[in-house]
Design an enzyme around this catalytic site. Structure first.
Site, mmCIF file in Angstrom:
data_model
loop_
_atom_site.group_PDB
_atom_site.id
_atom_site.type_symbol
_atom_site.label_atom_id
_atom_site.label_comp_id
_atom_site.label_asym_id
_atom_site.label_seq_id
_atom_site.Cartn_x
_atom_site.Cartn_y
_atom_site.Cartn_z
ATOM 1 N N LEU A 1 1.626 -22.009 3.662
ATOM 2 C CA LEU A 1 0.530 -22.705 3.398
ATOM 3 C C LEU A 1 -0.311 -23.128 4.593
ATOM 4 O O LEU A 1 0.234 -23.075 5.675
ATOM 5 C CB LEU A 1 0.465 -24.084 2.448
ATOM 6 C CG LEU A 1 1.237 -24.095 1.238
ATOM 7 C CD1 LEU A 1 1.428 -25.631 0.766
ATOM 8 C CD2 LEU A 1 0.352 -23.270 0.166
ATOM 9 N N ASP A 2 -1.512 -22.736 4.690
ATOM 10 C CA ASP A 2 -2.371 -23.031 5.656
ATOM 11 C C ASP A 2 -2.259 -24.334 6.317
ATOM 12 O O ASP A 2 -1.713 -25.337 5.403
ATOM 13 C CB ASP A 2 -3.888 -22.852 5.491
ATOM 14 C CG ASP A 2 -4.308 -21.325 5.248
ATOM 15 O OD1 ASP A 2 -3.506 -20.328 5.484
ATOM 16 O OD2 ASP A 2 -5.258 -21.123 4.231
ATOM 17 N N LYS A 3 -2.364 -24.562 7.755
ATOM 18 C CA LYS A 3 -2.207 -25.883 8.163
ATOM 19 C C LYS A 3 -2.949 -26.892 7.483
ATOM 20 O O LYS A 3 -2.309 -28.096 7.173
ATOM 21 C CB LYS A 3 -2.494 -25.765 9.646
ATOM 22 C CG LYS A 3 -2.743 -27.409 10.351
ATOM 23 C CD LYS A 3 -3.133 -27.043 11.794
ATOM 24 C CE LYS A 3 -3.437 -28.533 12.285
ATOM 25 N NZ LYS A 3 -4.183 -28.457 13.569
#
Length: 332
Positions: free
Chosen positions: A141-143
Site C-alpha cells: 500500500l502507498d505510504k
C-alpha cells in the site's frame, strides 16, 4: 565502484539541466539514483568541485565525473513498532497498516518501515522470497494509504499468496473520498495504467504501453449537493487488477481525484467549498494531509489450509472524522 567521465560536446545541450543531461547519458541509472548521487556529492566538475543541484545548467565544454558506489543491499533491522494485527498463524499475518508507514526500506526510508516492524513482531520468521529488503511482503500500500495487508511468514505461504495476487482471485475493496460525484453512481473503469510520459513520479491511463487495469466503483454517499451536483462523494472501489496507484489514477481519470492526493488531486476553489459546506469543513478538506484512501476489505484463500478468510477495517480516525464533519455540514 564505477566511474564515468562525461563532457558536454553538443552546443544544443548547453543550458539544459544537469540531471536530465546525465540521465540521457547514463540510461542504466534511474533518475532517483542519479538524484541521490548528485545530492551526496558523487557528481563533480573537472576541478573536483561537487555539484549538488540537479537543475544546474550545463555549459559547452564542461566535464563531469560521476562516481557510482557499488550497491549494497540493506538488511533491515527488527524495530519495536506497534502493529494492529487482525489475524496471525504459523504461515501469515494480517494487519492494518496506518497512513504514514512505509511498507519496506527504500531510498529515503532506510528504516522505521512495516518490514522493520514485522521482523520484530515475528522474531525474524518471515518469508525470504521478497528479498533482503522486503521479507514477507507480498503486496504493498502507498505510504499514505491505510488499510488491511497480509504478509507471509513462510515461503510456501508467500508463493500461494503471490499466485492469488497474480491471478486476481482475491477480493480487495477500498474506501475513497473524491471530489465531485461520479456519474453514473456505479460503474467499471477499464483503462491500462503505465508510467506518465512526462512526470516519472506519476502513473497515467495510457492508450499504449500500459498494463491492463480494471476498477469497479460504487458511490456510498454524497456531500454538499445531490446527484451530479454534489461537491464530494464517498466511494467504494473494488480492484479487479492491482496496479501502482490504481484507484488514485482511475478516479482522477474519471474527473474525480481523491481528496488530499498530492499527485493526482486538485481541490476546488476555497470560496466554492466554503459556500457549499461552510468555512470549517472547507478548511478541513483542503488541509487533509494525505490521499483519502483506505484499504477496507481483503479476502483470500489461506495459501496452506485453503480456508476462506475475510478481513475488514473501519475508516481510520482521520478519514472518519472528515466524513463526520462533512455529514454534519451537509444541508438536509
Amino acid at each position: 565502484m564505477a566511474f564515468h567521465t562525461l563532457k558536454v560536446t553538443d552546443p544544443a545541450e548547453a543550458g539544459g539541466r544537469l540531471d536530465r543531461w546525465l540521465a540521457a547519458r547514463l540510461p542504466a541509472l534511474s533518475r532517483t539514483r542519479l538524484k541521490a548521487l548528485i545530492q551526496s556529492g558523487q557528481v563533480c566538475r573537472a576541478d573536483g568541485t561537487a555539484v549538488r543541484e540537479g537543475k544546474r545548467p550545463v555549459a559547452l565544454g564542461e566535464t563531469y565525473r560521476v562516481t557510482v558506489p557499488a550497491a549494497a543491499p540493506a538488511i533491515p533491522e527488527a524495530q519495536a513498532i506497534p502493529l494492529d494485527v487482525l489475524y496471525e498463524d504459523d504461515d501469515l499475518v494480517v494487519l492494518v497498516k496506518p497512513a504514514g508507514l512505509v511498507v519496506h526500506p527504500a531510498a529515503g526510508n532506510p528504516d522505521a518501515t512495516l518490514v522493520n516492524a514485522l521482523l520484530h513482531h515475528c522474531r525474524g520468521s518471515l518469508s525470504g522470497i521478497g528479498g533482503v529488503a522486503r521479507p514477507g511482503i507480498v503486496h504493498r500500500l502507498d505510504k499514505d494509504t491505510s488499510g488491511v495487508m497480509v504478509a507471509a511468514k513462510t515461503d510456501r505461504a508467500h508463493q500461494g499468496l503471490a499466485r492469488q495476487f497474480a491471478e486476481h482471485s482475491l477480493t480487495r475493496r477500498y474506501r475513497a473520498l473524491v471530489w465531485g460525484a461520479p456519474c453514473p453512481a456505479a460503474g467499471r473503469i477499464d483503462g491500462a495504467i503505465g508510467r506518465h510520459p512526462v512526470d516519472r513520479k506519476r502513473m497515467a491511463v495510457r492508450a499504449t504501453g500500459g498494463k491492463r487495469a480494471v476498477t469497479h466503483y460504487e458511490t456510498l454517499d454524497r456531500f454538499a449537493g445531490r446527484g451530479r451536483a454534489a461537491a464530494l462523494a464517498l466511494v467504494r472501489c473494488t480492484l479487479e487488477t492491482g496496479r501502482t496507484h490504481q484507484v488514485r489514477v482511475h478516479m482522477a481519470h474519471m474527473g474525480h481525484p481523491l481528496v488530499g492526493d498530492p499527485l493526482y488531486g486538485r481541490p476546488p476553489p476555497a470560496e466554492r467549498l466554503a459556500r457549499a459546506l461552510g468555512a470549517p469543513a472547507a478548511d478541513a478538506l483542503r488541509a487533509f494531509p494525505r490521499q483519502a484512501l483506505h484499504a477496507a476489505d481483503l479476502a483470500f484463500r489461506h495459501p496452506v489450509s485453503g480456508a476462506a478468510l475475510t478481513f475488514s477495517a473501519p475508516l481510520p480516525d482521520d478519514m472518519a472524522a472528515l466524513v463526520a464533519r462533512l455529514t454534519a455540514a451537509d444541508p438536509p
